[in-house]
Design an enzyme around this catalytic site. Structure first.
Site, PDB file in Angstrom:
ATOM      1  N   ILE A  15       5.924   3.543   0.463  1.00 44.62           N
ATOM      2  CA  ILE A  15       5.368   4.451   1.485  1.00 44.62           C
ATOM      3  C   ILE A  15       4.664   3.674   2.597  1.00 44.62           C
ATOM      4  O   ILE A  15       4.663   4.107   3.758  1.00 44.62           O
ATOM      5  CB  ILE A  15       4.435   5.518   0.844  1.00 44.62           C
ATOM      6  CG1 ILE A  15       4.270   6.698   1.778  1.00 44.62           C
ATOM      7  CG2 ILE A  15       3.080   4.944   0.453  1.00 44.62           C
ATOM      8  CD1 ILE A  15       5.533   7.457   2.080  1.00 44.62           C
ATOM      9  N   SER A  37      -1.888  -7.074  -0.572  1.00 46.35           N
ATOM     10  CA  SER A  37      -0.880  -6.695  -1.557  1.00 46.35           C
ATOM     11  C   SER A  37      -0.554  -7.924  -2.383  1.00 46.35           C
ATOM     12  O   SER A  37      -0.517  -9.033  -1.845  1.00 46.35           O
ATOM     13  CB  SER A  37       0.378  -6.204  -0.822  1.00 46.35           C
ATOM     14  OG  SER A  37       1.081  -5.260  -1.558  1.00 46.35           O
ATOM     15  N   ARG A  38      -0.349  -7.724  -3.701  1.00 47.22           N
ATOM     16  CA  ARG A  38      -0.132  -8.897  -4.552  1.00 47.22           C
ATOM     17  C   ARG A  38       1.194  -9.582  -4.226  1.00 47.22           C
ATOM     18  O   ARG A  38       1.319 -10.790  -4.313  1.00 47.22           O
ATOM     19  CB  ARG A  38      -0.181  -8.475  -6.026  1.00 47.22           C
ATOM     20  CG  ARG A  38      -1.537  -7.916  -6.424  1.00 47.22           C
ATOM     21  CD  ARG A  38      -1.443  -7.108  -7.674  1.00 47.22           C
ATOM     22  NE  ARG A  38      -0.352  -6.134  -7.581  1.00 47.22           N
ATOM     23  CZ  ARG A  38       0.078  -5.394  -8.592  1.00 47.22           C
ATOM     24  NH1 ARG A  38      -0.482  -5.494  -9.776  1.00 47.22           N
ATOM     25  NH2 ARG A  38       1.074  -4.538  -8.427  1.00 47.22           N
ATOM     26  N   LYS A  91      -2.000  10.270  -1.299  1.00 48.69           N
ATOM     27  CA  LYS A  91      -2.089  11.259  -2.362  1.00 48.69           C
ATOM     28  C   LYS A  91      -1.462  10.662  -3.622  1.00 48.69           C
ATOM     29  O   LYS A  91      -0.598   9.791  -3.481  1.00 48.69           O
ATOM     30  CB  LYS A  91      -1.414  12.580  -1.988  1.00 48.69           C
ATOM     31  CG  LYS A  91      -0.024  12.481  -1.390  1.00 48.69           C
ATOM     32  CD  LYS A  91       1.167  12.017  -2.124  1.00 48.69           C
ATOM     33  CE  LYS A  91       1.523  12.592  -3.442  1.00 48.69           C
ATOM     34  NZ  LYS A  91       2.892  12.146  -3.893  1.00 48.69           N
ATOM     35  N   ASP A 169       3.919  13.938  -9.221  1.00 47.04           N
ATOM     36  CA  ASP A 169       3.768  13.088  -8.026  1.00 47.04           C
ATOM     37  C   ASP A 169       4.377  13.793  -6.802  1.00 47.04           C
ATOM     38  O   ASP A 169       3.694  13.959  -5.785  1.00 47.04           O
ATOM     39  CB  ASP A 169       4.383  11.692  -8.240  1.00 47.04           C
ATOM     40  CG  ASP A 169       4.217  10.834  -7.003  1.00 47.04           C
ATOM     41  OD1 ASP A 169       3.148  10.233  -6.831  1.00 47.04           O
ATOM     42  OD2 ASP A 169       5.158  10.802  -6.176  1.00 47.04           O
TER      43      ASP A 169
HETATM   44  P1  NAP Z   1       5.255   1.624  -4.625  1.00 42.80           P
HETATM   45  O1  NAP Z   1       6.532   1.484  -3.890  1.00 42.80           O
HETATM   46  O2  NAP Z   1       5.182   1.262  -6.062  1.00 42.80           O
HETATM   47  O3  NAP Z   1       4.181   0.815  -3.778  1.00 42.80           O
HETATM   48  C1  NAP Z   1       2.836   0.714  -4.131  1.00 42.80           C
HETATM   49  C2  NAP Z   1       2.404  -0.720  -3.971  1.00 42.80           C
HETATM   50  O4  NAP Z   1       1.085  -0.827  -4.490  1.00 42.80           O
HETATM   51  C3  NAP Z   1       3.265  -1.676  -4.796  1.00 42.80           C
HETATM   52  O5  NAP Z   1       4.351  -2.172  -4.057  1.00 42.80           O
HETATM   53  C4  NAP Z   1       2.300  -2.759  -5.197  1.00 42.80           C
HETATM   54  O6  NAP Z   1       2.323  -3.814  -4.245  1.00 42.80           O
HETATM   55  C5  NAP Z   1       0.957  -2.086  -5.161  1.00 42.80           C
HETATM   56  N1  NAP Z   1       0.547  -1.837  -6.555  1.00 42.80           N
HETATM   57  C6  NAP Z   1       1.263  -1.264  -7.541  1.00 42.80           C
HETATM   58  N2  NAP Z   1       0.581  -1.251  -8.689  1.00 42.80           N
HETATM   59  C7  NAP Z   1      -0.594  -1.839  -8.404  1.00 42.80           C
HETATM   60  C8  NAP Z   1      -1.720  -2.143  -9.193  1.00 42.80           C
HETATM   61  N3  NAP Z   1      -1.774  -1.819 -10.490  1.00 42.80           N
HETATM   62  N4  NAP Z   1      -2.752  -2.765  -8.595  1.00 42.80           N
HETATM   63  C9  NAP Z   1      -2.704  -3.100  -7.300  1.00 42.80           C
HETATM   64  N5  NAP Z   1      -1.631  -2.846  -6.505  1.00 42.80           N
HETATM   65  C10 NAP Z   1      -0.605  -2.202  -7.063  1.00 42.80           C
HETATM   66  O7  NAP Z   1       4.714   3.130  -4.549  1.00 42.80           O
HETATM   67  P2  NAP Z   1       4.841   4.143  -3.316  1.00 42.80           P
HETATM   68  O8  NAP Z   1       6.024   4.995  -3.478  1.00 42.80           O
HETATM   69  O9  NAP Z   1       4.649   3.419  -2.052  1.00 42.80           O
HETATM   70  O10 NAP Z   1       3.613   5.093  -3.652  1.00 42.80           O
HETATM   71  C11 NAP Z   1       2.285   4.696  -3.442  1.00 42.80           C
HETATM   72  C12 NAP Z   1       1.432   5.941  -3.279  1.00 42.80           C
HETATM   73  O11 NAP Z   1       1.938   6.667  -2.171  1.00 42.80           O
HETATM   74  C13 NAP Z   1       1.505   6.877  -4.485  1.00 42.80           C
HETATM   75  O12 NAP Z   1       0.242   7.454  -4.702  1.00 42.80           O
HETATM   76  C14 NAP Z   1       2.508   7.928  -4.054  1.00 42.80           C
HETATM   77  O13 NAP Z   1       2.257   9.189  -4.662  1.00 42.80           O
HETATM   78  C15 NAP Z   1       2.246   7.995  -2.564  1.00 42.80           C
HETATM   79  N6  NAP Z   1       3.397   8.483  -1.792  1.00 42.80           N
HETATM   80  C16 NAP Z   1       4.661   7.986  -2.013  1.00 42.80           C
HETATM   81  C17 NAP Z   1       5.735   8.506  -1.312  1.00 42.80           C
HETATM   82  C18 NAP Z   1       7.146   8.007  -1.498  1.00 42.80           C
HETATM   83  O14 NAP Z   1       8.073   8.598  -0.939  1.00 42.80           O
HETATM   84  N7  NAP Z   1       7.409   6.949  -2.225  1.00 42.80           N
HETATM   85  C19 NAP Z   1       5.522   9.524  -0.369  1.00 42.80           C
HETATM   86  C20 NAP Z   1       4.234   9.944  -0.115  1.00 42.80           C
HETATM   87  C21 NAP Z   1       3.175   9.413  -0.841  1.00 42.80           C
HETATM   88  P3  NAP Z   1       1.996  -5.314  -4.733  1.00 42.80           P
HETATM   89  O15 NAP Z   1       2.755  -5.562  -5.987  1.00 42.80           O
HETATM   90  O16 NAP Z   1       2.436  -6.152  -3.575  1.00 42.80           O
HETATM   91  O17 NAP Z   1       0.497  -5.326  -4.977  1.00 42.80           O
END
Ligand code: NAP
Length: 309
Positions: A15, A37-38, A91, A169
């Site tokens: 996101i 970011s890690r 969110k 989610d």
């Molecule tokens: P994602 O692709 O997994 O990205 C989240 C990033 O946060 C990861 O790439 C990771 O980056 C970091 N992360 C993950 N676990 C972590 C941990 N335990 N500690 C610290 N950093 C961590 O997830 P996403 O889809 O972007 O979703 C993130 C948030 O946005 C969620 O709450 C989701 O509900 C919300 N959201 C997502 C979407 C969607 O379409 N995907 C839409 C709206 C809102 P590093 O490994 O580089 O640290």
């Protein structure tokens, strides 16, 4: 024109790349100064791998936007508030209501802005739907939110873990629209949650709710939908039917389309965050999280076929 607000983006994943980075770049309110970011990186700005170390640099960056999964949101938000930053949270705002409410208290005590975002509330049809419903008597509401988890959450293991929310989610997006457009509180009556035999979070949910004026509200969330995806909310009223489709992007009154225009969900989020910061205010509405918590509290648990990504 007002001064731009310096901002750091935390958690460079799907996101952050799909929405936050382009929306900050296209808007006129914020300057993206750092990424934390890690593994993920953003070209052309300072990059940090450790959030605590970033805060300790006392970089002078004013705002922090947390795009990490909810499991780590509380800890990061608490530290950012303590360091005096204004904080935007993706969110869902936290994994529990207790954490979310504690963050609101901490932000108030520290005098910083806290914005618990619900991106679906900024979808094009939501504000006109809310305005139209304001003087109507609601007879019933039906939510159908069915999508393919493989398509929208590829490789996101956290989503199946405790605190990952499973099908809630995306489902919480529907609940964020519901609680925005319907005046008064919504109450959960019963729920059944379907857990794959090999997963810790539900892949589907069936929730019965009601409005304070006793109109029934049903919600069906399902992550096993292949082919066309469905994100619909239909409201039957004393003066006709309102339908929000495509997650709130399209609005119909009695089948006739009422909205048109480009998607501005995340542009709207950053405009609102800037306005909150400039007015020294917070926006922390946890009603959608409360409905999820209530659904888990009163749900029956069904075990369904194991699910592999
Ligand atoms: P994602 O692709 O997994 O990205 C989240 C990033 O946060 C990861 O790439 C990771 O980056 C970091 N992360 C993950 N676990 C972590 C941990 N335990 N500690 C610290 N950093 C961590 O997830 P996403 O889809 O972007 O979703 C993130 C948030 O946005 C969620 O709450 C989701 O509900 C919300 N959201 C997502 C979407 C969607 O379409 N995907 C839409 C709206 C809102 P590093 O490994 O580089 O640290």
């Amino acid at each position: 024109m007002q001064d731009r607000i310096s901002i750091a983006l935390v958690g460079i994943g799907k996101i952050a790349r799909d929405q936050h980075i382009p929306s900050i770049a296209e808007g006129s309110d914020f300057d993206l100064k750092a990424a934390v970011s890690r593994h993920g990186k953003v070209e052309g700005i300072e990059n940090h791998t450790d959030f605590g170390a970033f805060l300790a640099t006392r970089s002078g960056i004013r705002a922090v936007s947390l795009c990490t999964p909810p499991e780590v949101r509380f800890d990061m938000a608490r530290k950012a508030i303590a360091a005096g930053h204004d904080v935007l949270m993706e969110k869902p705002p936290a994994t529990t209501l207790g954490e979310a409410e504690a963050l609101a208290d901490l932000a108030r005590e520290a005098g910083v802005t806290l914005f618990a975002t619900w991106h679906s509330r900024f979808a094009l049809g939501v504000a006109p739907a809310k305005a139209w419903l304001a003087d109507k008597a609601i007879r019933s509401i039906s939510i159908v939110w069915k999508e393919d988890v493989r398509r929208w959450h590829p490789g996101q293991a956290w989503i199946w873990e405790p605190g990952g929310f499973g099908v809630f989610d995306p489902g919480i997006n529907a609940l964020s629209i519901l609680t925005e457009i319907v005046p008064g509180r919504i109450l959960v009556e019963k729920a059944s949650l379907s857990f794959p035999a090999n997963r810790k979070q539900p892949i589907a949910a069936d929730i019965a709710m009601r409005t304070l004026s006793d109109a029934p509200v049903s919600a069906v969330f399902d992550w096993r939908q292949e082919g066309p995806q469905t994100w619909d909310i239909t409201v039957e009223t004393d003066q006709g039917t309102l339908r929000l489709s495509k997650g709130g992007a399209e609005l119909f009154f009695d089948g006739i389309e009422n909205t048109a225009g480009p998607d501005r969900e995340y542009a709207g989020i950053y405009e609102r965050f800037a306005a909150l910061i400039r007015a020294r205010q917070s926006d922390v509405d946890f009603q959608p999280l409360r409905l999820v918590a209530d659904a888990f509290l009163c749900a029956e648990r069904l075990e369904v076929e194991a699910f592999e990504d």
